[in-house]
Write a protein that holds these residues in place. Structure first.
Motif, mmCIF file in Angstrom:
data_model
loop_
_atom_site.group_PDB
_atom_site.id
_atom_site.type_symbol
_atom_site.label_atom_id
_atom_site.label_comp_id
_atom_site.label_asym_id
_atom_site.label_seq_id
_atom_site.Cartn_x
_atom_site.Cartn_y
_atom_site.Cartn_z
ATOM 1 N N THR A 137 -3.087 -53.484 -19.086
ATOM 2 C CA THR A 137 -2.335 -53.731 -20.313
ATOM 3 C C THR A 137 -1.169 -54.653 -19.980
ATOM 4 O O THR A 137 -0.848 -54.879 -18.811
ATOM 5 C CB THR A 137 -1.764 -52.430 -20.918
ATOM 6 O OG1 THR A 137 -0.594 -52.039 -20.194
ATOM 7 C CG2 THR A 137 -2.784 -51.297 -20.883
ATOM 8 N N SER A 138 -0.514 -55.141 -21.020
ATOM 9 C CA SER A 138 0.632 -56.042 -20.822
ATOM 10 C C SER A 138 1.894 -55.291 -20.439
ATOM 11 O O SER A 138 2.922 -55.904 -20.166
ATOM 12 C CB SER A 138 0.887 -56.825 -22.124
ATOM 13 O OG SER A 138 1.206 -55.920 -23.184
ATOM 14 N N GLN A 139 1.842 -53.968 -20.422
ATOM 15 C CA GLN A 139 3.045 -53.167 -20.197
ATOM 16 C C GLN A 139 3.203 -52.670 -18.759
ATOM 17 O O GLN A 139 4.186 -52.014 -18.435
ATOM 18 C CB GLN A 139 3.015 -51.940 -21.127
ATOM 19 C CG GLN A 139 2.795 -52.254 -22.592
ATOM 20 C CD GLN A 139 3.926 -53.072 -23.175
ATOM 21 O OE1 GLN A 139 5.098 -52.771 -22.975
ATOM 22 N NE2 GLN A 139 3.573 -54.143 -23.879
ATOM 23 N N GLN A 140 2.243 -52.955 -17.889
ATOM 24 C CA GLN A 140 2.201 -52.246 -16.610
ATOM 25 C C GLN A 140 3.264 -52.647 -15.605
ATOM 26 O O GLN A 140 3.444 -51.963 -14.602
ATOM 27 C CB GLN A 140 0.793 -52.348 -16.009
ATOM 28 C CG GLN A 140 -0.155 -51.410 -16.723
ATOM 29 C CD GLN A 140 -1.616 -51.691 -16.483
ATOM 30 O OE1 GLN A 140 -1.999 -52.751 -15.974
ATOM 31 N NE2 GLN A 140 -2.461 -50.746 -16.845
#
Length: 415
Positions: A137-140
């Motif tokens: 994901t883009s949040q990691q």
């Protein structure tokens, strides 16, 4: 001996979620070695201290979730220390870390590298938003704390009174629930290893754990298209399942079945309310019914309410932790355990193990370690087997001093 006393666990975690996971394993007998960066886990220096005495080895926070572990201080940026770490990986069954994704790769200590060296190793990662290996994901790369994931996963939105702002849980549920789930995943992977001989990567995300914990809001939104709101102490689809005022405190009443409702209205002297015994009818009239029940409870003390209701419907007082210490239930369940602080005459009470078994003991096996306390036992001896935790913890209880404390600063590899 504990049920996991044949397991060697390398614990690279810090703060709360990861240490809680490995604490659960240690309470069941696992030999948990806490590998700390130079200067140690910064939670060592976090209050409260015994009578605010910051000269102690560590405060209650560190003691609570690191009891029964060993300690070794290593700088993974140092080549010699990294070799010492790899020698421990060769002997380990489990490794647990809660760094940001990519941190261990910077030390050439990735799961793939360690798996090649020790194919049976169960490598468990606890991250805010998971690991790319199981779903990118883009949040990691975002740092994550309990507050962050409670907010992002929708926990805060449903917690609190209807007219108040969203509210976080009073405890670090994002850390604690994730840690418990990680322990479940580790044990599952170990069971798989028993059948195949192969270890694997176990990924437990704080965000995922909070979405899982909010299971009711997921299916509600799916089926109705409506975003669940805050209900305070009440339940959105059950009544009465709520807190009610007494003259000197509050009580909770959970009379959700028709027979329980009959018992409740008879006990409070309002038999005519049996007309509302069906749950759907109660929900339609919940505000008036809440006021009716509150009128009865508010004229009585908590003890008086319990005397009338406790034997006929599920009822309980709303209590403090001081009440928990005083009531005897937690004591009889071994849920209040006293541990000594090495090098002092002080003790602190910590929460015991909620997991009870009839054939194998559970619970704290000793205090949290001093920083780097077990270097000589782990690295300087001739025995290549993983040390017996209980023997070394006996030495910790006697206040044996660490053999190496030359680290400085927090040494957080993530930074």
């Amino acid at each position: 001996m504990g049920s996991l006393d044949d397991l060697a666990v390398l614990d690279l975690t810090r703060v709360l979620g990861g240490p809680y996971c490995t604490m659960l394993l240690a309470d069941m007998g696992a030999n948990v070695l806490k590998v700390e960066p130079p200067g140690g886990d910064w939670v060592r220096r976090t209050p409260p201290f015994h009578h605010d005495d910051e000269s102690e080895a560590y405060g209650g926070y560190f003691q609570s979730v690191n009891r029964g572990k060993l300690s070794l201080e290593l700088d993974l940026t140092d080549e010699d220390d990294r070799e010492d770490f790899l020698s421990l990986v060769d002997r380990a069954d489990v490794l647990v870390e809660n760094y940001r994704a990519g941190t261990m790769e910077r030390f050439d200590l990735s799961y793939e590298t360690l798996h090649e060296r020790n194919p049976g190793l169960v490598y468990a990662a606890i991250r805010g938003f998971g690991d790319p290996r199981t779903g990118a994901t883009s949040q990691q790369q975002r740092p994550a704390y309990d507050l962050i994931v409670q907010a992002m996963a929708g926990v805060m939105q449903i917690n609190g009174q209807p007219d108040d702002p969203p509210t976080k849980f009073g405890i670090g549920i994002g850390d604690l629930f994730t840690g418990a789930l990680s322990a479940v995943g580790i044990l599952s992977a170990l069971h798989h290893r028993e059948r195949t001989g192969e270890g694997q990567f176990v990924d437990t995300s704080m965000y995922d754990a909070m979405v899982s914990m909010c299971e009711r809001t997921v299916y509600q939104y799916s089926m109705t298209g409506e975003v669940p709101g805050r209900n305070g102490n009440s339940h959105p689809i059950l009544f009465p399942y709520d807190a009610f005022p007494a003259s000197d405190g509050q009580v909770v009443i959970a009379a959700i079945g028709p027979s329980q409702w009959d018992n409740l209205v008879e006990a409070i002297g309002r038999p005519e309310l049996t007309a509302f015994r069906e749950q759907s009818v109660r929900l339609e009239n919940r505000e008036w019914l809440r006021e009716t029940i509150s009128d009865w409870t508010s004229e009585r003390t908590v003890e008086e309410v319990l005397d009338v209701l406790e034997t006929v419907v599920p009822t309980a007082p709303v209590r403090t932790v001081a009440d928990v210490f005083a009531d005897g239930i937690a004591d009889s369940r071994e849920m209040l355990v006293e541990l000594g602080i090495p090098g002092t005459d002080n003790q602190v009470t910590v929460a015991g193990s909620p997991i009870k078994m009839t054939a194998t003991p559970t619970g704290p096996t000793g205090p949290a370690p001093l920083l780097d306390q077990h270097r000589g036992d782990l690295l300087d001896g001739d025995d290549d087997s993983w040390p017996e935790t209980t023997e070394l913890l006996d030495e910790a209880a006697n206040g044996r001093v660490p053999t190496r404390t030359d680290g400085s600063g927090d040494g957080d590899p993530e930074e």
